[in-house]
Design a protein around this motif. Structure first.
Motif, PDB file in Angstrom:
ATOM      1  N   GLN A  80      18.076  -4.922  20.956  1.00 10.67           N
ATOM      2  CA  GLN A  80      17.195  -3.925  20.352  1.00 10.67           C
ATOM      3  C   GLN A  80      15.738  -4.120  20.733  1.00 10.67           C
ATOM      4  OE1 GLN A  80      17.604  -3.275  16.144  1.00 10.67           O
ATOM      5  NE2 GLN A  80      19.810  -3.615  16.142  1.00 10.67           N
ATOM      6  N   ALA A  81      15.371  -5.350  21.108  1.00 13.59           N
ATOM      7  CA  ALA A  81      13.968  -5.691  21.293  1.00 13.59           C
ATOM      8  C   ALA A  81      13.718  -6.246  22.689  1.00 13.59           C
ATOM      9  CB  ALA A  81      13.545  -6.717  20.230  1.00 13.59           C
ATOM     10  N   GLY A  82      13.058  -5.464  23.529  1.00 13.04           N
ATOM     11  CA  GLY A  82      12.679  -5.926  24.863  1.00 13.04           C
ATOM     12  C   GLY A  82      11.358  -6.664  24.816  1.00 13.04           C
ATOM     13  N   PHE A  83      11.145  -7.562  25.776  1.00 11.88           N
ATOM     14  CA  PHE A  83       9.947  -8.402  25.767  1.00 11.88           C
ATOM     15  C   PHE A  83       9.256  -8.349  27.127  1.00 11.88           C
ATOM     16  CE2 PHE A  83       7.245 -12.088  25.624  1.00 11.88           C
ATOM     17  CZ  PHE A  83       6.934 -12.247  24.280  1.00 11.88           C
ATOM     18  N   LEU A  84       7.928  -8.145  27.105  1.00  9.68           N
ATOM     19  CA  LEU A  84       7.115  -8.123  28.317  1.00  9.68           C
ATOM     20  C   LEU A  84       6.151  -9.303  28.283  1.00  9.68           C
ATOM     21  CD1 LEU A  84       6.877  -6.124  30.765  1.00  9.68           C
ATOM     22  CD2 LEU A  84       4.820  -5.251  29.647  1.00  9.68           C
ATOM     23  N   PHE A  85       6.234 -10.177  29.291  1.00 17.97           N
ATOM     24  CA  PHE A  85       5.405 -11.380  29.348  1.00 17.97           C
ATOM     25  C   PHE A  85       4.019 -11.084  29.928  1.00 17.97           C
ATOM     26  CE2 PHE A  85       9.687 -12.987  29.127  1.00 17.97           C
ATOM     27  CZ  PHE A  85       9.583 -14.149  28.366  1.00 17.97           C
ATOM     28  N   THR A  86       3.105 -12.029  29.727  1.00 17.51           N
ATOM     29  CA  THR A  86       1.770 -11.914  30.301  1.00 17.51           C
ATOM     30  C   THR A  86       1.840 -11.840  31.818  1.00 17.51           C
ATOM     31  OG1 THR A  86       0.897 -13.244  28.473  1.00 17.51           O
ATOM     32  CG2 THR A  86      -0.505 -12.996  30.428  1.00 17.51           C
ATOM     33  N   ASP A  87       2.603 -12.732  32.421  1.00 18.56           N
ATOM     34  CA  ASP A  87       2.730 -12.805  33.878  1.00 18.56           C
ATOM     35  C   ASP A  87       4.054 -12.176  34.288  1.00 18.56           C
ATOM     36  OD1 ASP A  87       2.869 -13.421  36.544  1.00 18.56           O
ATOM     37  OD2 ASP A  87       2.354 -15.542  36.312  1.00 18.56           O
ATOM     38  N   PRO A  88       4.027 -11.022  34.953  1.00 15.40           N
ATOM     39  CA  PRO A  88       5.279 -10.363  35.322  1.00 15.40           C
ATOM     40  C   PRO A  88       6.140 -11.185  36.270  1.00 15.40           C
ATOM     41  CG  PRO A  88       3.415  -9.309  36.414  1.00 15.40           C
ATOM     42  CD  PRO A  88       2.847 -10.259  35.402  1.00 15.40           C
ATOM     43  N   ASP A  89       5.544 -12.117  37.010  1.00 18.03           N
ATOM     44  CA  ASP A  89       6.348 -12.971  37.889  1.00 18.03           C
ATOM     45  C   ASP A  89       7.360 -13.791  37.108  1.00 18.03           C
ATOM     46  OD1 ASP A  89       5.429 -12.322  40.496  1.00 18.03           O
ATOM     47  OD2 ASP A  89       3.600 -13.466  40.164  1.00 18.03           O
ATOM     48  N   ASN A  90       7.098 -13.989  35.808  1.00 18.07           N
ATOM     49  CA  ASN A  90       8.029 -14.754  34.978  1.00 18.07           C
ATOM     50  C   ASN A  90       9.314 -14.001  34.677  1.00 18.07           C
ATOM     51  OD1 ASN A  90       6.317 -16.947  34.816  1.00 18.07           O
ATOM     52  ND2 ASN A  90       5.366 -16.281  32.904  1.00 18.07           N
ATOM     53  N   GLN A  91       9.324 -12.674  34.913  1.00 19.97           N
ATOM     54  CA  GLN A  91      10.541 -11.930  34.597  1.00 19.97           C
ATOM     55  C   GLN A  91      11.039 -11.069  35.747  1.00 19.97           C
ATOM     56  OE1 GLN A  91       7.984  -9.842  31.351  1.00 19.97           O
ATOM     57  NE2 GLN A  91       9.902  -8.729  31.390  1.00 19.97           N
ATOM     58  N   ILE A  92      10.385 -11.148  36.906  1.00 24.53           N
ATOM     59  CA  ILE A  92      10.919 -10.494  38.098  1.00 24.53           C
ATOM     60  C   ILE A  92      11.941 -11.436  38.718  1.00 24.53           C
ATOM     61  CG2 ILE A  92      10.385  -9.665  40.420  1.00 24.53           C
ATOM     62  CD1 ILE A  92       7.682  -8.732  39.339  1.00 24.53           C
ATOM     63  N   ILE A  93      13.189 -10.981  38.786  1.00 25.59           N
ATOM     64  CA  ILE A  93      14.295 -11.863  39.157  1.00 25.59           C
ATOM     65  C   ILE A  93      14.856 -11.552  40.540  1.00 25.59           C
ATOM     66  CG2 ILE A  93      16.667 -12.542  38.525  1.00 25.59           C
ATOM     67  CD1 ILE A  93      15.868 -11.899  35.599  1.00 25.59           C
ATOM     68  N   MET A  94      15.041 -10.279  40.832  1.00 25.84           N
ATOM     69  CA  MET A  94      15.722  -9.864  42.050  1.00 25.84           C
ATOM     70  C   MET A  94      14.736  -9.646  43.202  1.00 25.84           C
ATOM     71  SD  MET A  94      18.751 -10.042  40.981  1.00 25.84           S
ATOM     72  CE  MET A  94      19.720  -9.256  42.284  1.00 25.84           C
ATOM     73  N   PRO A  95      15.221  -9.684  44.445  1.00 20.88           N
ATOM     74  CA  PRO A  95      14.310  -9.631  45.598  1.00 20.88           C
ATOM     75  C   PRO A  95      13.604  -8.301  45.804  1.00 20.88           C
ATOM     76  CG  PRO A  95      16.602  -9.723  46.320  1.00 20.88           C
ATOM     77  CD  PRO A  95      16.598  -9.990  44.849  1.00 20.88           C
ATOM     78  N   THR A  96      14.270  -7.175  45.524  1.00 24.50           N
ATOM     79  CA  THR A  96      13.627  -5.885  45.750  1.00 24.50           C
ATOM     80  C   THR A  96      13.365  -5.168  44.430  1.00 24.50           C
ATOM     81  OG1 THR A  96      15.635  -4.534  45.908  1.00 24.50           O
ATOM     82  CG2 THR A  96      14.904  -5.665  47.932  1.00 24.50           C
ATOM     83  N   VAL A  97      12.485  -4.177  44.491  1.00 27.83           N
ATOM     84  CA  VAL A  97      12.089  -3.439  43.296  1.00 27.83           C
ATOM     85  C   VAL A  97      13.301  -2.769  42.634  1.00 27.83           C
ATOM     86  CG1 VAL A  97      10.750  -1.446  42.504  1.00 27.83           C
ATOM     87  CG2 VAL A  97       9.718  -3.106  44.082  1.00 27.83           C
ATOM     88  N   ALA A  98      14.092  -2.037  43.404  1.00 28.62           N
ATOM     89  CA  ALA A  98      15.247  -1.330  42.838  1.00 28.62           C
ATOM     90  C   ALA A  98      16.270  -2.302  42.259  1.00 28.62           C
ATOM     91  CB  ALA A  98      15.899  -0.452  43.900  1.00 28.62           C
TER      92      ALA A  98
END
Length: 230
Positions: A80-98
């Motif tokens: 129910q609750a999504g979280f956005l971190f200060t540094d987006p690099d901490n939650q970008i996981i996959m190699p490409t945007v899509a």
């Protein structure tokens, strides 16, 4: 509308005599659509917002989101609750945007075609459709934060919790993220040092030394915070 209940919550980092108290007996009920959280570094505000989607479980007391207790129903709360971190690099996981946007739907039960459609809609909504095959970590700072937000929103949470999402951005990109936040239909809890983002919010909480020291309309709460910092 999301309902959040925080009941006599305290939290300590560490054990024994070296334990550090970062939240001290916080009780508050929140049901507004736009909620701001402010305080100096070390005030406890980031610890507070991380408890709202069970990233942290309180040392004592309870946190409930729509009746679900974070200590017992963490997985259900996080749906129910999504979280956005200060540094987006901490939650970008996959190699490409899509691929990164699609990652959140890996266990959704949607067909490949349905996932692809949802991804394309999210990329178009946040101006990333021209970057779908671009290496995610090579985006600009503002684009990375939009990607992180798109990756959270594609799971359709009711509540979006943001921990200083504009701190690492320049003024132009910070304002852009602010406009995106203003347009979101979900309940938003925003911890920030950019106080102008809170002008149109419904309610603002002020933290100091682990305590909730002010709670009210943006103008009143921000004035209290400015006086505290002076």
């Amino acid at each position: 509308m999301t309902r959040i209940e925080v009941d006599h919550v305290s939290h300590r980092y560490g054990q024994g005599p070296l334990a550090r108290l970062v939240l001290d007996d916080i009780s508050v009920e929140l049901a507004e659509r736009r909620l701001g959280v402010v305080g100096h570094n070390g005030s406890g505000k980031s610890t507070f917002v991380r408890m709202l989607n069970a990233l942290l479980i309180p040392s004592s007391g309870t946190v409930r989101v729509n009746g679900l207790e974070t200590g017992k129903d963490a997985a259900k709360v996080r749906k129910q609750a999504g979280f956005l971190f200060t540094d987006p690099d901490n939650q970008i996981i996959m190699p490409t945007v899509a691929e990164d946007v699609a990652f959140g739907l890996r266990k959704s039960g949607l067909s490949r075609a349905q996932v692809a459609e949802r991804v394309e809609q999210a990329l178009a909504r946040y101006g990333l459709d021209g970057h779908r095959e671009h290496p995610a970590h090579l985006l600009s700072g503002g684009q990375k934060q939009l990607l992180a937000l798109a990756s959270v929103l594609i799971t359709e949470p009711e509540l979006i919790i943001m921990d200083e999402p504009t701190t690492l951005l320049d003024l132009r990109n910070a304002r852009m993220i602010g406009r995106v936040i203003a347009e979101l239909p979900q309940t938003v809890v925003l911890a920030t040092h950019h106080l102008d983002l809170l002008d149109d919010f419904d309610r603002v909480l002020v933290f100091d030394s682990g305590r909730l020291v002010a709670d009210g309309a943006p103008a009143e709460a921000v004035a209290h915070y400015r006086a505290l910092m002076s």
